[in-house]
Enzyme design. Structure first.
Site, mmCIF file in Angstrom:
data_model
loop_
_atom_site.group_PDB
_atom_site.id
_atom_site.type_symbol
_atom_site.label_atom_id
_atom_site.label_comp_id
_atom_site.label_asym_id
_atom_site.label_seq_id
_atom_site.Cartn_x
_atom_site.Cartn_y
_atom_site.Cartn_z
ATOM 1 N N ARG A 23 -1.588 1.502 -0.268
ATOM 2 C CA ARG A 23 -2.353 2.741 -0.155
ATOM 3 C C ARG A 23 -3.769 2.401 -0.574
ATOM 4 O O ARG A 23 -3.990 1.528 -1.403
ATOM 5 C CB ARG A 23 -1.770 3.840 -1.044
ATOM 6 C CG ARG A 23 -1.669 3.440 -2.493
ATOM 7 C CD ARG A 23 -1.000 4.502 -3.331
ATOM 8 N NE ARG A 23 -0.828 4.072 -4.701
ATOM 9 C CZ ARG A 23 -1.768 4.062 -5.608
ATOM 10 N NH1 ARG A 23 -2.987 4.442 -5.282
ATOM 11 N NH2 ARG A 23 -1.529 3.674 -6.842
ATOM 12 N N ARG A 70 -11.520 7.946 -3.875
ATOM 13 C CA ARG A 70 -11.643 9.180 -4.641
ATOM 14 C C ARG A 70 -12.933 9.890 -4.279
ATOM 15 O O ARG A 70 -13.990 9.265 -4.234
ATOM 16 C CB ARG A 70 -11.619 8.867 -6.143
ATOM 17 C CG ARG A 70 -10.309 8.233 -6.585
ATOM 18 C CD ARG A 70 -10.343 7.942 -8.068
ATOM 19 N NE ARG A 70 -9.106 7.231 -8.461
ATOM 20 C CZ ARG A 70 -9.047 6.355 -9.439
ATOM 21 N NH1 ARG A 70 -10.131 6.079 -10.142
ATOM 22 N NH2 ARG A 70 -7.915 5.761 -9.744
ATOM 23 N N ARG A 87 0.492 -17.640 -3.955
ATOM 24 C CA ARG A 87 -0.876 -17.965 -4.303
ATOM 25 C C ARG A 87 -0.918 -18.244 -5.804
ATOM 26 O O ARG A 87 -0.192 -17.616 -6.585
ATOM 27 C CB ARG A 87 -1.821 -16.806 -3.977
ATOM 28 C CG ARG A 87 -1.867 -16.451 -2.511
ATOM 29 C CD ARG A 87 -2.497 -17.514 -1.654
ATOM 30 N NE ARG A 87 -3.950 -17.572 -1.850
ATOM 31 C CZ ARG A 87 -4.735 -18.467 -1.253
ATOM 32 N NH1 ARG A 87 -4.217 -19.389 -0.463
ATOM 33 N NH2 ARG A 87 -6.040 -18.451 -1.462
ATOM 34 N N ARG A 112 -13.308 -13.177 -8.916
ATOM 35 C CA ARG A 112 -13.779 -12.277 -9.964
ATOM 36 C C ARG A 112 -14.108 -13.072 -11.228
ATOM 37 O O ARG A 112 -13.715 -14.229 -11.372
ATOM 38 C CB ARG A 112 -12.743 -11.196 -10.285
ATOM 39 C CG ARG A 112 -11.411 -11.707 -10.788
ATOM 40 C CD ARG A 112 -10.437 -10.549 -11.022
ATOM 41 N NE ARG A 112 -9.143 -11.017 -11.526
ATOM 42 C CZ ARG A 112 -8.149 -10.203 -11.889
ATOM 43 N NH1 ARG A 112 -8.294 -8.894 -11.800
ATOM 44 N NH2 ARG A 112 -7.015 -10.695 -12.343
ATOM 45 N N GLU A 137 -12.415 -16.872 -11.639
ATOM 46 C CA GLU A 137 -11.059 -16.944 -11.102
ATOM 47 C C GLU A 137 -11.082 -17.357 -9.633
ATOM 48 O O GLU A 137 -11.723 -16.705 -8.806
ATOM 49 C CB GLU A 137 -10.398 -15.572 -11.269
ATOM 50 C CG GLU A 137 -8.923 -15.522 -11.047
ATOM 51 C CD GLU A 137 -8.345 -14.179 -11.466
ATOM 52 O OE1 GLU A 137 -7.679 -13.544 -10.624
ATOM 53 O OE2 GLU A 137 -8.570 -13.751 -12.611
ATOM 54 N N TYR A 197 5.998 -8.997 -6.228
ATOM 55 C CA TYR A 197 4.945 -8.790 -7.206
ATOM 56 C C TYR A 197 5.297 -7.554 -8.018
ATOM 57 O O TYR A 197 5.509 -6.475 -7.468
ATOM 58 C CB TYR A 197 3.580 -8.606 -6.543
ATOM 59 C CG TYR A 197 2.494 -8.421 -7.575
ATOM 60 C CD1 TYR A 197 1.990 -9.518 -8.275
ATOM 61 C CD2 TYR A 197 2.029 -7.159 -7.909
ATOM 62 C CE1 TYR A 197 1.034 -9.362 -9.253
ATOM 63 C CE2 TYR A 197 1.073 -6.991 -8.890
ATOM 64 C CZ TYR A 197 0.579 -8.091 -9.558
ATOM 65 O OH TYR A 197 -0.357 -7.933 -10.541
ATOM 66 N N ASP A 244 4.352 -5.145 -11.545
ATOM 67 C CA ASP A 244 3.563 -4.826 -12.722
ATOM 68 C C ASP A 244 4.455 -4.875 -13.957
ATOM 69 O O ASP A 244 5.687 -4.784 -13.861
ATOM 70 C CB ASP A 244 2.934 -3.433 -12.587
ATOM 71 C CG ASP A 244 1.756 -3.421 -11.615
ATOM 72 O OD1 ASP A 244 1.061 -4.451 -11.530
ATOM 73 O OD2 ASP A 244 1.550 -2.392 -10.954
#
Length: 381
Positions: A171, A175, A247, A277, A298, A346, A348
Site C-alpha cells: 500500500r 497523507r 538482499r 540511506r 547503507e 519479511y 516486523d
C-alpha cells in the site's frame, strides 16, 4: 520434554521462554557470538552511543498483547520515526504527505485540493497493478514515482521496478495532512537500553541452556524431542534445491562531531547516490546527550554465501523454489520451521513476537493432547 531451538533472535527467545516457563527443557543454538539476531544493539566503545549493529529497528505495533509483552522486559521510551529523503537536490518528509506534495510542486494546496491534484496525476488507465512501477504510477503518478521510489527501489532490490511485483509496495502511504510520523501504529517506542537486554532476559531461565557460536548439527537433533528451526529453510536442506534469493546490506561507518544530519534516517532517492540511506544512531535515543556522532551509510546488494540475509526477494523463481522446500519440510519429523528465515518472509518485530507466542500456545496444546507439533504454524506462501 526437551526442545532444541535454532536461533536466538526474537522468535527463538520468545518461544524458549514460554516453553521453559511451562516446565520444559530448552537448548538454544546460536551461530553468532551474540543473541538478538539482526535486532542486536550494543554500546559503542568510542562514543557511548547505542548502536543498532544490523541497521535501525523501531518498535511499532497495533497489537496490545505484544506491546504489553515486550514492556515486561524493559522500559520503552517514546519515539516517533520521522524519515527524511534527499531527492533531486532537496530534502523532503516521508511518507509523502501534504508538506511533501506542496514543497515538491511549489504549491500551497489544502488537503482536499492536494487529494484532487494527486488523482489528476495518477495513471487512471492502470486497473489492477501487476508491477511495483504500475502500483506507484496508479496512486501518485509519474513525477512523485520518479522522485521518491524509482531510484531507491533500483538500489534496494537491484532490479527495475518494472520487474518487481506490486505486492512489494503493498500500500502506498500518502497523507493529505502534515503528519510525518512514518508509522500509523498505536504503540511506538524504543527500548531504553536497546533490544539485546530484552532477549537476554527472555533467555535467562533455569530451564534454558544457551550455546553461542554454535551451529546446530544432526547429532544435536538426536538428543531432543523436537526442533524449532529459525534459520534459513534452504540451509536446513543444504541448499539441495538451490539458494533462495535475499538482499543483504553493507554498512560503512563514519565518526563525526556534533550532529551530522539532524535526523535518525535520511533516505537517498536518486539512483546516482550509491547508498540507500544514512542512519545517525544517536537520534534513535533522543533522551541521551552525546557530543560526538556515528553514522552508517547503507548499501544494498545481492546476498551471497556467507552474507547475512535481510530481505527475501520472493520473485517467481524464489517462490517456486520455496514451494519445493515447503514440500521437503512437510516430510520432516519432529521439526518446525519458524520466523523470517524459516518461512522466507519479511517480518516486523511485532509480528515475529506475535507468531512466536501463538506457536508456543499451539505447541503446549499439542504436547498436552499428545498430538504432533506442526511443521509450520503459518502459511509461508
Amino acid at each position: 520434554m526437551h526442545f532444541a531451538i535454532v536461533g536466538a533472535g526474537f522468535t527463538g527467545a520468545v518461544l524458549a521462554n514460554e516453553l521453559a516457563k511451562a516446565g520444559h527443557n530448552v537448548t538454544v543454538y546460536e551461530i553468532r557470538p551474540h543473541v538478538a539476531g539482526n535486532c542486536y544493539s550494543e554500546r559503542d566503545e568510542k562514543t557511548g552511543i547505542l548502536l543498532h549493529k544490523y541497521g535501525p529497528h523501531i518498535f511499532h505495533t497495533d497489537n496490545e498483547e505484544v506491546w504489553n509483552y515486550v514492556n515486561q522486559f524493559t522500559d520503552f521510551m517514546p519515539y516517533v520515526n520521522r524519515v527524511k529523503t534527499t531527492s533531486q537536490g532537496n530534502v523532503y518528509s516521508l511518507p509523502i504527505n501534504l508538506l511533501t506534495i506542496n514543497q515538491y510542486f511549489g504549491k500551497t494546496l489544502s488537503p482536499k485540493e492536494a487529494n484532487d491534484f494527486i488523482k489528476s496525476l495518477a495513471d487512471g488507465e492502470i486497473d489492477e497493478p501487476q508491477t511495483f512501477e504500475e502500483q506507484a504510477m496508479k496512486f501518485v503518478g509519474k513525477d512523485l514515482y520518479e522522485a521518491f521510489f524509482k531510484g531507491y527501489t533500483l538500489k534496494q532490490w537491484g532490479r527495475s521496478p518494472k520487474e518487481l511485483p506490486a505486492s512489494i509496495l503493498k500500500r502506498l502511504p500518502v497523507r493529505f495532512n502534515y503528519d510525518d510520523n512514518y508509522f500509523n501504529h498505536k504503540y511506538q517506542g524504543m527500548p531504553k537500553n536497546g533490544y539485546t537486554p530484552i532477549v537476554e532476559r527472555l533467555l535467562d531461565h533455569a530451564n534454558i541452556t544457551l550455546h553461542l557460536n554454535t551451529p546446530f548439527s544432526s547429532e544435536n537433533k538426536v538428543s531432543v524431542d523436537h526442533v524449532f528451526y529459525t534459520g534459513p529453510i534452504d540451509a536446513w536442506f543444504n541448499y539441495n534445491a538451490g539458494r533462495l534469493g535475499y538482499r543483504t546490506l553493507d554498512f560503512v561507518r563514519e565518526d563525526h562531531e556534533g550532529d551530522y544530519q539532524g535526523c535518525a534516517v535520511m533516505n537517498y532517492a536518486d539512483e546516482k547516490v550509491p547508498y540507500t540511506r544514512i542512519s545517525e544512531h544517536k537520534h534513535f535515543s533522543p533522551w541521551e546527550e552525546q557530543e560526538r556522532t556515528v553514522i552508517f551509510k547503507e548499501y544494498s546488494r545481492k546476498c551471497e554465501e556467507g552474507d547475512i540475509p535481510y530481505y527475501p526477494i520472493r520473485l517467481v523463481n524464489e517462490k517456486t523454489m520455496l514451494n519445493a522446500y515447503i514440500g521437503k519440510a512437510k516430510k520432516e519429523k519432529n521439526v518446525s520451521f519458524m520466523g523470517r528465515l524459516g518461512t522466507y518472509r519479511y517480518l516486523d518485530m511485532d509480528v515475529t513476537i506475535a507468531e512466536a507466542l501463538d506457536a508456543s500456545r499451539k505447541t503446549l496444546d499439542c504436547v498436552n493432547k499428545n498430538k504432533p507439533i506442526p511443521v509450520f504454524f503459518v502459511n509461508p506462501l
